[in-house]
Design a protein around this motif. Structure first.
Motif, PDB file in Angstrom:
ATOM      1  N   ALA A 269       0.816  -0.971   0.050  1.00  0.00           N
ATOM      2  CA  ALA A 269       0.076  -0.116  -0.011  1.00  0.00           C
ATOM      3  C   ALA A 269       0.906   1.233   0.272  1.00  0.00           C
ATOM      4  N   ALA A 270       2.210   1.210   0.489  1.00  0.00           N
ATOM      5  CA  ALA A 270       2.811   2.202   0.637  1.00  0.00           C
ATOM      6  C   ALA A 270       3.939   2.578  -0.807  1.00  0.00           C
ATOM      7  N   SER A 271       3.587   1.818  -1.787  1.00  0.00           N
ATOM      8  CA  SER A 271       4.581   1.825  -2.968  1.00  0.00           C
ATOM      9  C   SER A 271       3.613   2.395  -4.207  1.00  0.00           C
ATOM     10  N   GLN A 272       2.994   3.674  -3.604  1.00  0.00           N
ATOM     11  CA  GLN A 272       2.312   4.290  -4.801  1.00  0.00           C
ATOM     12  C   GLN A 272       3.305   4.932  -5.847  1.00  0.00           C
TER      13      GLN A 272
ATOM     14  N   PHE B 107      -3.339 -11.162  -7.398  1.00  0.00           N
ATOM     15  CA  PHE B 107      -2.841 -10.319  -6.715  1.00  0.00           C
ATOM     16  C   PHE B 107      -3.417 -10.342  -5.266  1.00  0.00           C
ATOM     17  N   TYR B 108      -2.195 -10.001  -4.392  1.00  0.00           N
ATOM     18  CA  TYR B 108      -2.593  -9.807  -3.004  1.00  0.00           C
ATOM     19  C   TYR B 108      -1.939  -8.936  -2.293  1.00  0.00           C
ATOM     20  N   TYR B 109      -2.452  -8.363  -1.197  1.00  0.00           N
ATOM     21  CA  TYR B 109      -1.605  -7.292  -0.531  1.00  0.00           C
ATOM     22  C   TYR B 109      -0.552  -7.898   0.462  1.00  0.00           C
ATOM     23  N   LEU B 110       0.487  -7.180   0.294  1.00  0.00           N
ATOM     24  CA  LEU B 110       1.563  -7.769   1.292  1.00  0.00           C
ATOM     25  C   LEU B 110       1.454  -7.146   2.700  1.00  0.00           C
ATOM     26  N   PRO B 111       1.852  -7.567   3.729  1.00  0.00           N
ATOM     27  CA  PRO B 111       1.808  -7.213   5.085  1.00  0.00           C
ATOM     28  C   PRO B 111       2.681  -5.821   4.987  1.00  0.00           C
ATOM     29  N   GLU B 112       2.576  -4.921   5.713  1.00  0.00           N
ATOM     30  CA  GLU B 112       3.189  -3.601   6.019  1.00  0.00           C
ATOM     31  C   GLU B 112       4.450  -3.986   6.712  1.00  0.00           C
TER      32      GLU B 112
END
Length: 235
Positions: free
Chosen positions: A175-178, A230-235
């Motif tokens: 999410a932080a890789s915009q 696609f899946y979201y990686l843990p921060e």
């Protein structure tokens, strides 16, 4: 006594025509109607502009049709049920291949291969975000088969279920890789206008604790189909 050459111009105020005369000759035989000359030149220029406009009108659609060649892919099971319905628009000049992948109830996702800059951009249906991935060797090889099909004027492919190789790749999203939109090329901006764009990376499977949010299946003329999940990686 030698003759002197005298040039004179008679420009009456009430007319655009003038007279040019030589000493010792008839002025009527040397008369040049300037108005007629201007009309003739104007008519010639008008014909030139009309010809250029006609050439441009006929030439531009031809150039556009050459720069974007459609290629369609379909596949059915042994019972005739349609398993694959996708198409690709090939822009040879700009090194772009844009896939439109239709699945489910006419839900279409878009995948853009920007070959010149080595990027793949995914815009899934019902998603408010776009996702970027750096192209690898296998991506270049697969998309090259689409480019070659366009060069050979092949516009339709019926992929065989038994001969097609299928594999799944997992893409992790942080999410932080915009991405900075200002650094991207215009085709990517147009595809993802008003939407955030996130970088992704190829990773191992998500594991039991993570959920796959969506997948996009893309097939190529070389009988290779890739399911990008696609899946979201843990921060």
């Amino acid at each position: 006594m030698g003759h002197r050459l005298v040039r004179c111009w008679n420009l009456p105020e009430a007319t655009l025509e003038g007279e040019c005369c030589l000493n010792g000759g008839s002025s009527a035989s040397r008369h040049i109607p300037k108005k007629t000359l201007c009309v003739s030149v104007s008519a010639s220029l008008l014909l030139v502009f009309l010809a250029l406009g006609l050439i441009g009108h006929l030439g531009l659609p031809q150039q556009h049709s050459q720069s974007s060649q459609p290629v369609k892919f379909t596949s059915t099971d042994p019972f005739g049920v349609l398993l694959l319905n996708q198409s690709a628009a090939v822009d040879q000049q700009n090194g772009l291949v844009t896939f439109s992948v239709t699945a489910g109830a006419n839900q279409t996702s878009t995948v853009l291969f920007d070959i010149k800059h080595g990027l793949i951009c995914y815009r899934p249906v019902h998603q408010e975000s776009c996702f970027l991935l750096t192209m690898e060797t296998s991506d270049y090889e697969n998309v090259q088969s689409v480019l070659q099909a366009s060069v050979n004027k092949q516009s339709q492919f019926q992929l065989s279920v038994n001969e097609t190789q299928r594999h799944t790749e997992f893409l992790g999203v942080r999410a932080a890789s915009q991405a900075d939109v200002s650094t991207l090329e215009e085709p990517l901006k147009l595809l993802c206008r008003d939407s955030p764009i996130y970088w992704t990376e190829r990773v191992e499977g998500p594991g039991k604790q993570r959920l796959v949010y969506f997948c996009i299946d893309i097939c190529f003329p070389n009988n290779i189909c890739v399911s990008m999940c696609f899946y979201y990686l843990p921060e």
